[in-house]
Scaffold this active site. Sequence first.
Site, PDB file in Angstrom:
ATOM      1  N   HIS A  62     -40.355  27.257-102.869  1.00 37.69           N
ATOM      2  CA  HIS A  62     -40.319  25.937-102.229  1.00 37.69           C
ATOM      3  C   HIS A  62     -38.926  25.590-101.703  1.00 37.69           C
ATOM      4  O   HIS A  62     -38.753  24.564-101.041  1.00 37.69           O
ATOM      5  CB  HIS A  62     -40.844  24.845-103.178  1.00 37.69           C
ATOM      6  CG  HIS A  62     -39.916  24.420-104.252  1.00 37.69           C
ATOM      7  ND1 HIS A  62     -40.020  24.850-105.559  1.00 37.69           N
ATOM      8  CD2 HIS A  62     -38.861  23.569-104.243  1.00 37.69           C
ATOM      9  CE1 HIS A  62     -39.076  24.284-106.291  1.00 37.69           C
ATOM     10  NE2 HIS A  62     -38.360  23.498-105.517  1.00 37.69           N
ATOM     11  N   ASP A 105     -44.476  30.297-107.234  1.00 35.92           N
ATOM     12  CA  ASP A 105     -43.313  29.662-106.603  1.00 35.92           C
ATOM     13  C   ASP A 105     -42.071  30.524-106.826  1.00 35.92           C
ATOM     14  O   ASP A 105     -41.211  30.221-107.655  1.00 35.92           O
ATOM     15  CB  ASP A 105     -43.132  28.259-107.189  1.00 35.92           C
ATOM     16  CG  ASP A 105     -42.044  27.455-106.500  1.00 35.92           C
ATOM     17  OD1 ASP A 105     -41.587  27.874-105.416  1.00 35.92           O
ATOM     18  OD2 ASP A 105     -41.658  26.401-107.041  1.00 35.92           O
ATOM     19  N   SER A 198     -33.642  23.363-108.289  1.00 36.54           N
ATOM     20  CA  SER A 198     -34.730  24.248-107.865  1.00 36.54           C
ATOM     21  C   SER A 198     -34.219  25.660-107.622  1.00 36.54           C
ATOM     22  O   SER A 198     -33.152  25.853-107.037  1.00 36.54           O
ATOM     23  CB  SER A 198     -35.365  23.736-106.578  1.00 36.54           C
ATOM     24  OG  SER A 198     -36.156  22.613-106.805  1.00 36.54           O
ATOM     25  N   GLY A 199     -34.998  26.639-108.051  1.00 37.43           N
ATOM     26  CA  GLY A 199     -34.624  28.029-107.824  1.00 37.43           C
ATOM     27  C   GLY A 199     -33.654  28.600-108.827  1.00 37.43           C
ATOM     28  O   GLY A 199     -33.421  29.807-108.851  1.00 37.43           O
TER      29      GLY A 199
END
Length: 250
Positions: A62, A105, A198-199
């Site tokens: 994402h 994801d 995120s990530g």
Amino acid sequence: MSVCFLFLLSALWGNLSDATQIVGGRNVAPHSRPYMASLQVRGRHNCGGVLVKEDFVLTAAHCALRVPYTVVLGVDTLSGDEDTKQEFTSVRYILHPNYDGQENDIMLLQLNGKAQITDEVQLIPLKTDDVKSNSNCITAGWGDIGDNDTLATVLQEVNVTILRPLTCRRRWGRVPITRTMVCGVGRGRFQGFCSGDSGGPLVCDSGVAGIVSFSGRKCGNPRKPDVYTKVSSFNEWITGVISNKHVTSV
């Protein structure tokens, strides 16, 4: 990923928050997380990632954008230049082929060059087995530190306790928590990841066991545990990509 698509996801998954920050954490010891990558656009941090090969960074699907990332390695702070910094441009986004906006994801970024391995820039190994419930792990990132759009200038980390899958499913209710996900909570109330993280990695026993995926609307709320993409579920895909066996990209 289009703005319209993100809006639809928000409407369908109204109790989720893209995970982009560490709340209730602490400054890392200098250069103690040498695998960390900051994914930046026009000098601003957007997502985290980890270096898994000299020219590949593992992150969340994402985090994919329509423009290349500047990928910064070898730093703890984002406010100034460190002489240990190495900087690259992403040349390919390689999303997992079954990513559907929520599940699977995970993504690899190929860099325009190979990182030089130093004391401050290191690869992190992939966890090949599932992390056990009640394990003690760590997540790290440069995201929001107060759930109020205050980005960290120094890399943050927080301790994470892994939850039983059944416990996580019960707390999330109607939101599906699948076998390719792993859940964790901070040791204190409102400790965990949030916007900007995120990530980034879930690190267990010195290996990357998870990739920061999504959380509840209130960052670090144990009632809606933090959810990571389980790396052990994707080992074959990851190793295939970085060995150039699978090269489909967007």
